[in-house]
Motif scaffolding. Sequence first.
Motif, PDB file in Angstrom:
ATOM      1  N   GLY A  60     -21.035 -47.276  11.192  1.00  0.00           N
ATOM      2  CA  GLY A  60     -20.416 -47.517   9.902  1.00  0.00           C
ATOM      3  C   GLY A  60     -19.249 -46.599   9.595  1.00  0.00           C
ATOM      4  N   PHE A  61     -19.270 -45.382  10.150  1.00  0.00           N
ATOM      5  CA  PHE A  61     -18.221 -44.413   9.838  1.00  0.00           C
ATOM      6  C   PHE A  61     -17.168 -44.275  10.941  1.00  0.00           C
ATOM      7  CE2 PHE A  61     -21.374 -42.881   6.789  1.00  0.00           C
ATOM      8  CZ  PHE A  61     -20.577 -42.608   5.693  1.00  0.00           C
ATOM      9  N   SER A  62     -17.217 -45.103  11.971  1.00  0.00           N
ATOM     10  CA  SER A  62     -16.258 -44.917  13.069  1.00  0.00           C
ATOM     11  C   SER A  62     -15.603 -46.210  13.548  1.00  0.00           C
ATOM     12  CB  SER A  62     -16.951 -44.245  14.261  1.00  0.00           C
ATOM     13  OG  SER A  62     -18.034 -45.032  14.721  1.00  0.00           O
ATOM     14  N   MET A  63     -15.969 -47.359  12.993  1.00  0.00           N
ATOM     15  CA  MET A  63     -15.385 -48.620  13.460  1.00  0.00           C
ATOM     16  C   MET A  63     -14.178 -49.057  12.638  1.00  0.00           C
ATOM     17  SD  MET A  63     -18.462 -51.053  14.845  1.00  0.00           S
ATOM     18  CE  MET A  63     -18.991 -51.534  13.210  1.00  0.00           C
ATOM     19  N   ARG A  64     -13.668 -48.158  11.835  1.00  0.00           N
ATOM     20  CA  ARG A  64     -12.481 -48.486  11.049  1.00  0.00           C
ATOM     21  C   ARG A  64     -11.254 -48.486  11.963  1.00  0.00           C
ATOM     22  NH1 ARG A  64     -11.161 -47.576   5.475  1.00  0.00           N
ATOM     23  NH2 ARG A  64      -8.911 -47.438   5.137  1.00  0.00           N
ATOM     24  N   SER A  65     -10.414 -49.489  11.853  1.00  0.00           N
ATOM     25  CA  SER A  65      -9.226 -49.592  12.692  1.00  0.00           C
ATOM     26  C   SER A  65      -8.262 -48.442  12.397  1.00  0.00           C
ATOM     27  CB  SER A  65      -8.510 -50.933  12.458  1.00  0.00           C
ATOM     28  OG  SER A  65      -7.312 -50.981  13.198  1.00  0.00           O
ATOM     29  N   SER A  66      -7.688 -47.846  13.467  1.00  0.00           N
ATOM     30  CA  SER A  66      -6.775 -46.727  13.293  1.00  0.00           C
ATOM     31  C   SER A  66      -5.490 -47.140  12.580  1.00  0.00           C
ATOM     32  CB  SER A  66      -6.444 -46.109  14.657  1.00  0.00           C
ATOM     33  OG  SER A  66      -5.865 -47.086  15.508  1.00  0.00           O
ATOM     34  N   ARG A  67      -5.144 -48.407  12.632  1.00  0.00           N
ATOM     35  CA  ARG A  67      -3.926 -48.870  11.961  1.00  0.00           C
ATOM     36  C   ARG A  67      -4.064 -48.850  10.447  1.00  0.00           C
ATOM     37  NH1 ARG A  67      -2.009 -54.093  15.627  1.00  0.00           N
ATOM     38  NH2 ARG A  67      -1.742 -52.941  17.599  1.00  0.00           N
ATOM     39  N   ARG A  68      -5.294 -48.866   9.965  1.00  0.00           N
ATOM     40  CA  ARG A  68      -5.514 -48.865   8.519  1.00  0.00           C
ATOM     41  C   ARG A  68      -5.503 -47.448   7.955  1.00  0.00           C
ATOM     42  NH1 ARG A  68     -10.832 -52.305   7.613  1.00  0.00           N
ATOM     43  NH2 ARG A  68     -10.330 -51.748   5.465  1.00  0.00           N
ATOM     44  N   GLY A  69      -5.512 -46.448   8.833  1.00  0.00           N
ATOM     45  CA  GLY A  69      -5.472 -45.066   8.378  1.00  0.00           C
ATOM     46  C   GLY A  69      -6.820 -44.578   7.856  1.00  0.00           C
ATOM     47  N   GLY A  70      -6.884 -43.293   7.594  1.00  0.00           N
ATOM     48  CA  GLY A  70      -8.109 -42.708   7.038  1.00  0.00           C
ATOM     49  C   GLY A  70      -9.237 -42.584   8.039  1.00  0.00           C
ATOM     50  N   GLY A  87     -15.228 -37.707   9.410  1.00  0.00           N
ATOM     51  CA  GLY A  87     -15.743 -36.545   8.691  1.00  0.00           C
ATOM     52  C   GLY A  87     -16.847 -36.923   7.721  1.00  0.00           C
ATOM     53  N   GLY A  88     -16.675 -38.072   7.067  1.00  0.00           N
ATOM     54  CA  GLY A  88     -17.730 -38.553   6.175  1.00  0.00           C
ATOM     55  C   GLY A  88     -19.011 -38.857   6.924  1.00  0.00           C
ATOM     56  N   GLY A  89     -18.888 -39.397   8.149  1.00  0.00           N
ATOM     57  CA  GLY A  89     -20.079 -39.675   8.953  1.00  0.00           C
ATOM     58  C   GLY A  89     -20.826 -38.409   9.324  1.00  0.00           C
ATOM     59  N   VAL A  90     -20.082 -37.387   9.736  1.00  0.00           N
ATOM     60  CA  VAL A  90     -20.713 -36.105  10.066  1.00  0.00           C
ATOM     61  C   VAL A  90     -21.374 -35.500   8.831  1.00  0.00           C
ATOM     62  CG1 VAL A  90     -20.293 -33.773  10.907  1.00  0.00           C
ATOM     63  CG2 VAL A  90     -19.111 -35.700  11.965  1.00  0.00           C
ATOM     64  N   ALA A  91     -20.684 -35.575   7.689  1.00  0.00           N
ATOM     65  CA  ALA A  91     -21.256 -35.038   6.449  1.00  0.00           C
ATOM     66  C   ALA A  91     -22.512 -35.805   6.042  1.00  0.00           C
ATOM     67  CB  ALA A  91     -20.212 -35.093   5.333  1.00  0.00           C
ATOM     68  N   ALA A  92     -22.486 -37.136   6.222  1.00  0.00           N
ATOM     69  CA  ALA A  92     -23.664 -37.936   5.878  1.00  0.00           C
ATOM     70  C   ALA A  92     -24.847 -37.581   6.773  1.00  0.00           C
ATOM     71  CB  ALA A  92     -23.331 -39.420   6.006  1.00  0.00           C
ATOM     72  N   GLY A  93     -24.581 -37.371   8.067  1.00  0.00           N
ATOM     73  CA  GLY A  93     -25.658 -36.973   8.963  1.00  0.00           C
ATOM     74  C   GLY A  93     -26.224 -35.614   8.598  1.00  0.00           C
ATOM     75  N   PHE A  94     -25.359 -34.665   8.245  1.00  0.00           N
ATOM     76  CA  PHE A  94     -25.823 -33.347   7.834  1.00  0.00           C
ATOM     77  C   PHE A  94     -26.631 -33.430   6.540  1.00  0.00           C
ATOM     78  CE2 PHE A  94     -25.203 -29.301   5.563  1.00  0.00           C
ATOM     79  CZ  PHE A  94     -25.729 -28.423   6.504  1.00  0.00           C
ATOM     80  N   ALA A  95     -26.168 -34.272   5.605  1.00  0.00           N
ATOM     81  CA  ALA A  95     -26.911 -34.443   4.349  1.00  0.00           C
ATOM     82  C   ALA A  95     -28.291 -35.027   4.613  1.00  0.00           C
ATOM     83  CB  ALA A  95     -26.122 -35.338   3.394  1.00  0.00           C
ATOM     84  N   LEU A  96     -28.365 -35.986   5.546  1.00  0.00           N
ATOM     85  CA  LEU A  96     -29.663 -36.567   5.901  1.00  0.00           C
ATOM     86  C   LEU A  96     -30.575 -35.519   6.515  1.00  0.00           C
ATOM     87  CD1 LEU A  96     -31.254 -39.207   5.921  1.00  0.00           C
ATOM     88  CD2 LEU A  96     -30.303 -39.687   8.189  1.00  0.00           C
ATOM     89  N   PHE A  97     -29.999 -34.625   7.328  1.00  0.00           N
ATOM     90  CA  PHE A  97     -30.776 -33.549   7.927  1.00  0.00           C
ATOM     91  C   PHE A  97     -31.316 -32.611   6.845  1.00  0.00           C
ATOM     92  CE2 PHE A  97     -30.739 -29.118   9.433  1.00  0.00           C
ATOM     93  CZ  PHE A  97     -31.694 -29.195  10.431  1.00  0.00           C
TER      94      PHE A  97
END
Length: 374
Positions: free
Chosen positions: A306-316, A322-332
């Motif tokens: 969910g946090f890494s399949m965003r197309s690079s052409r769309r930016g962000g 970073g949001g994916g890593v933060a979400a995983g840390f929050a889950l931990f």
Amino acid sequence: MTFARTLMIYVARRFAAMTLAMLAALAGLVALFDLIELLRRAATRQDATFALVTQIAALRLPFVAMQILPFAILLGGIVAFWRLTRSSELVVARAAGVSAWGFLAGPVGVAVLLGAVATTGISPLSSAMLARAERLDAQYLRNTSGISALAGGRLWLRQADPGLDPRGVAILSGRPVPVRDLRPGEAFRLDDVSLWRLSADDRPLARLEAPSAVLAPGRWLITGAVVFGADRMPAPAQRLELVTDLTPTRIQDSFASPDTLSFWALPDFIQVLESAGFSAVRHQLQFQSLLALPLLAAAMALLAAGFSMRSSRRGGVAQMIGGGVAAGFALFVIDKVTGEFGEAGTLPVVFAAWAPAGAGFLLATALLLHLEDG
């Protein structure tokens, strides 16, 4: 249909390879820091050689891998999906009409398989090696000797005792004899023994004093026992046997962390603790956490997608990763917090173990539904 199956297998292979590589890298990094810490502690110990310290660090490696497996799945999945998106492979597949749910079934299946193998296969190996590492650590780096290093040198045991009351308990106290001082044929012995036999409502039924008690298979052999009955009058010294389900291994394990017990050994050990009147909350929480590990692994795989399949052409893209890593840390963090509440008895054990994994899975699924179906 063949194209979708082939794509699913291809994505699953890329995901598995990157996850295993990330697991090896993270485990090696943590093991390196662990080795440095052990070397620092061993600097003032003459008996602690470099080979011994390396052995302790190596014995802890499977336990470390078990602990960081969810993070390895998350980070490995993020890298794998990001590389597939950057090379436009997933973009082309979705443009060809293949739903994200179609090719994500493979990676999620791999994550569940990794969690199941860790629970059923790696856990017994990890617990045995960690127990060995803890014994070496206690012997050479802490100057303690297991159960003999108790307050006042006495060991207190509690067990079921149906001899005088069907639901009675027995409390046994004595000084554990070191292994080197045991007589031939003895696996465990207590000296200077005191035994209290209680009813189900903790009413004293009898007390006895004895010079020693030897733990044999299924029973305590108590020699020279002086029994004090309800009238507090002593009876002549005699030899008694007390039925028990304790073993030397179980006594040693009762003072160890639940991490040193394998997934398959935990149910029987929990039953022994509960029948003896002890709290088995920590062991129940460990057992339920191992059961929930495959679900947590699946949640991490979906979060990575969910946090890494965003197309690079769309930016962000960097913000999403970073949001994916933060979400995983929050889950931990949530998992550790609920675990602490579970050990304290504030939350039910099953809820404390399964809630973080279930919540992470549902949130990851909702995120993918939003990204895929709008």
